[in-house]
Scaffold this motif. Structure first.
Motif, PDB file in Angstrom:
ATOM      1  N   ARG A 110      39.017 -40.905 174.080  1.00 35.87           N
ATOM      2  CA  ARG A 110      40.240 -41.685 173.910  1.00 35.87           C
ATOM      3  C   ARG A 110      41.447 -41.040 174.589  1.00 35.87           C
ATOM      4  O   ARG A 110      42.474 -41.691 174.771  1.00 35.87           O
ATOM      5  N   ILE A 111      41.312 -39.771 174.940  1.00 36.90           N
ATOM      6  CA  ILE A 111      42.463 -39.049 175.508  1.00 36.90           C
ATOM      7  C   ILE A 111      42.633 -39.430 176.980  1.00 36.90           C
ATOM      8  O   ILE A 111      41.741 -39.193 177.803  1.00 36.90           O
ATOM      9  N   PRO A 112      43.766 -40.009 177.349  1.00 34.95           N
ATOM     10  CA  PRO A 112      43.986 -40.375 178.752  1.00 34.95           C
ATOM     11  C   PRO A 112      44.305 -39.141 179.605  1.00 34.95           C
ATOM     12  O   PRO A 112      44.633 -38.075 179.068  1.00 34.95           O
ATOM     13  N   THR A 113      44.193 -39.294 180.912  1.00 32.71           N
ATOM     14  CA  THR A 113      44.514 -38.195 181.830  1.00 32.71           C
ATOM     15  C   THR A 113      45.369 -38.706 182.982  1.00 32.71           C
ATOM     16  O   THR A 113      45.331 -39.890 183.331  1.00 32.71           O
ATOM     17  N   VAL A 114      46.112 -37.793 183.559  1.00 32.14           N
ATOM     18  CA  VAL A 114      46.923 -38.083 184.747  1.00 32.14           C
ATOM     19  C   VAL A 114      46.556 -37.060 185.812  1.00 32.14           C
ATOM     20  O   VAL A 114      46.588 -35.843 185.562  1.00 32.14           O
ATOM     21  N   LEU A 118      49.750 -34.461 195.774  1.00 31.09           N
ATOM     22  CA  LEU A 118      50.922 -34.062 196.560  1.00 31.09           C
ATOM     23  C   LEU A 118      50.739 -34.507 198.003  1.00 31.09           C
ATOM     24  O   LEU A 118      49.664 -34.338 198.581  1.00 31.09           O
ATOM     25  N   VAL A 119      51.787 -35.077 198.565  1.00 27.55           N
ATOM     26  CA  VAL A 119      51.781 -35.485 199.972  1.00 27.55           C
ATOM     27  C   VAL A 119      52.899 -34.735 200.673  1.00 27.55           C
ATOM     28  O   VAL A 119      54.045 -34.737 200.219  1.00 27.55           O
ATOM     29  N   GLY A 120      52.560 -34.075 201.775  1.00 27.40           N
ATOM     30  CA  GLY A 120      53.570 -33.337 202.523  1.00 27.40           C
ATOM     31  C   GLY A 120      53.855 -31.959 201.969  1.00 27.40           C
ATOM     32  O   GLY A 120      54.848 -31.325 202.347  1.00 27.40           O
ATOM     33  N   SER A 121      52.998 -31.471 201.086  1.00 28.23           N
ATOM     34  CA  SER A 121      53.208 -30.152 200.512  1.00 28.23           C
ATOM     35  C   SER A 121      51.885 -29.633 199.950  1.00 28.23           C
ATOM     36  O   SER A 121      50.905 -30.365 199.837  1.00 28.23           O
ATOM     37  N   THR A 122      51.886 -28.376 199.581  1.00 29.30           N
ATOM     38  CA  THR A 122      50.723 -27.754 198.947  1.00 29.30           C
ATOM     39  C   THR A 122      51.109 -27.319 197.535  1.00 29.30           C
ATOM     40  O   THR A 122      52.290 -27.101 197.250  1.00 29.30           O
ATOM     41  N   PRO A 123      50.143 -27.169 196.636  1.00 29.61           N
ATOM     42  CA  PRO A 123      50.461 -26.769 195.262  1.00 29.61           C
ATOM     43  C   PRO A 123      51.266 -25.474 195.180  1.00 29.61           C
ATOM     44  O   PRO A 123      52.131 -25.323 194.323  1.00 29.61           O
ATOM     45  N   ALA A 124      50.976 -24.528 196.060  1.00 27.33           N
ATOM     46  CA  ALA A 124      51.668 -23.237 195.997  1.00 27.33           C
ATOM     47  C   ALA A 124      53.158 -23.367 196.295  1.00 27.33           C
ATOM     48  O   ALA A 124      53.947 -22.505 195.899  1.00 27.33           O
ATOM     49  N   LEU A 139      46.364 -25.706 188.475  1.00 31.76           N
ATOM     50  CA  LEU A 139      45.874 -26.910 187.798  1.00 31.76           C
ATOM     51  C   LEU A 139      46.406 -28.198 188.418  1.00 31.76           C
ATOM     52  O   LEU A 139      46.045 -29.289 187.973  1.00 31.76           O
ATOM     53  N   ILE A 140      47.257 -28.069 189.428  1.00 29.07           N
ATOM     54  CA  ILE A 140      47.721 -29.267 190.132  1.00 29.07           C
ATOM     55  C   ILE A 140      46.515 -29.914 190.810  1.00 29.07           C
ATOM     56  O   ILE A 140      45.641 -29.243 191.342  1.00 29.07           O
ATOM     57  N   ARG A 141      46.458 -31.218 190.782  1.00 26.26           N
ATOM     58  CA  ARG A 141      45.371 -32.039 191.324  1.00 26.26           C
ATOM     59  C   ARG A 141      44.151 -32.078 190.402  1.00 26.26           C
ATOM     60  O   ARG A 141      43.141 -32.672 190.763  1.00 26.26           O
ATOM     61  N   GLU A 142      44.249 -31.437 189.232  1.00 24.50           N
ATOM     62  CA  GLU A 142      43.192 -31.554 188.233  1.00 24.50           C
ATOM     63  C   GLU A 142      43.628 -32.564 187.175  1.00 24.50           C
ATOM     64  O   GLU A 142      44.803 -32.625 186.816  1.00 24.50           O
ATOM     65  N   GLN A 175      47.123 -41.892 188.145  1.00 28.63           N
ATOM     66  CA  GLN A 175      47.425 -40.944 189.215  1.00 28.63           C
ATOM     67  C   GLN A 175      48.897 -41.027 189.559  1.00 28.63           C
ATOM     68  O   GLN A 175      49.450 -42.112 189.700  1.00 28.63           O
ATOM     69  N   ALA A 176      49.528 -39.879 189.690  1.00 24.94           N
ATOM     70  CA  ALA A 176      50.932 -39.806 190.094  1.00 24.94           C
ATOM     71  C   ALA A 176      50.990 -39.100 191.447  1.00 24.94           C
ATOM     72  O   ALA A 176      50.462 -37.995 191.604  1.00 24.94           O
TER      73      ALA A 176
END
Length: 318
Positions: A110-114, A118-124, A139-142, A175-176
């Motif tokens: 039942r727990i939703p996820t998001v 990232l476009v034009g950048s990297t998580p770091a 954890l970005i993109r997870e 997805q954001a």
């Protein structure tokens, strides 16, 4: 989002506090049964802070889930299964842990996820926050568990701030996407390559100094060698004259005893003449070699050898 507190395991609680917490938990269960989930959440949360036992954790998790805090409820169910207990009815606490495992398994789908892209950048490069909570870059993109409802995703890269809002229902997957357009500040430019040594005055200076030193040494050697040759030549002339004077007094290498001093003077002149001629030739040869191999851009010193009655030397500009 509500904040749910807890106490450190093993914290000492007096009997009166335990009794009060137990009564508060019973009130929370009554509120839950009456459908007053927000009030039940508050009451059970405060009781759990004082009395950390599986039964109160179970009812707290149930109230959290009913209030829409599914992520927090899932964590509370997990706590209920891990708690140890030394007081109360052991069978009740074990039953609470068993129920917590089963209800947690039923809650998970039942727990939703998001998921954040990232476009034009990297998580770091990005400082990311979801509803104000900092998200580790690893954890970005997870898929990130969230509670049902609207959520604000915000990313900051340098001076650029990008945000997006997503609305997700129970069990939903959203997805954001954060799009960065402004370039990052340019990295500090690398220092220019130094100009070749032959093209810069600073680089030419050592070469010129080295060349001047070599030329100076060459002229000095040439001057000293020339002076040595001159001394050898003069003594050679004196030697010829002395030999002629002794010609009538010597026969087959045997000389008149009265001319012993002249013979000794002759031998001394012969030694000086030979030595100075050889040394002068060698030193002059070294000087010529140094002058021929000196760098072309060196300054040209001037020198002049001189020969006196009792000295020889070199004068000039170096």
């Amino acid at each position: 989002m509500a904040s749910f507190a807890s106490v450190a395991a093993g914290q000492a609680v007096d009997d009166a506090s335990r009794n009060a917490a137990r009564r508060l938990a019973q009130d929370g269960v009554a509120s839950y049964s009456a459908g007053e989930y927000a009030q039940a959440t508050d009451q059970l949360e405060r009781a759990y802070v004082v009395l950390r036992v599986p039964s109160i954790a179970l009812w707290s998790a149930r109230a959290l889930a009913k209030s829409g805090h599914l992520v927090e409820a899932d964590e509370r169910y997990l706590e209920a299964t891990r708690l140890s207990f030394t007081a109360g009815d052991e069978s009740i606490q074990k039953k609470a842990q068993s129920d917590a495992r089963a209800e947690a398994d039923a809650l998970t789908p039942r727990i939703p996820t998001v998921k954040i892209e990232l476009v034009g950048s990297t998580p770091a490069e990005v400082e990311l926050r979801v509803d104000g909570a900092l998200v580790p870059s690893s954890l970005i993109r997870e898929p990130r568990p969230v509670n049902p409802g609207a959520h604000t995703v915000q990313g900051k890269r340098g001076a650029e701030l990008v945000s997006a809002t997503v609305n997700v229902d129970e069990g939903g997957r959203a997805q954001a996407t954060l799009r960065f357009t402004a370039p990052l500040p340019a990295a500090a430019a690398a220092p220019p390559e130094p100009a070749p040594a032959a093209q810069t005055p600073a680089a030419q200076a050592p070469v010129a100094r080295h060349g001047n030193t070599q030329r100076t040494a060459g002229w000095v050697s040439l001057g000293i060698g020339g002076a040595g040759l001159a001394v050898g030549g003069v003594t050679g002339i004196l030697l010829v004259s002395k030999h002629g004077a002794l010609d009538g007094y010597c026969n087959n290498g045997v000389c008149d005893p009265s001319k012993r001093s002249d013979v000794n003077s002759f031998n001394t002149l012969r030694t000086i003449s030979g030595a100075t001629l050889i040394a002068g030739a060698v030193v002059a040869g070294v000087g010529v070699t140094l002058l021929l191999t000196a760098p072309a851009n060196a300054e040209h010193p001037s020198a002049q050898a001189y020969l006196g009655v009792s000295e020889l030397g070199l004068r000039g500009r170096f």
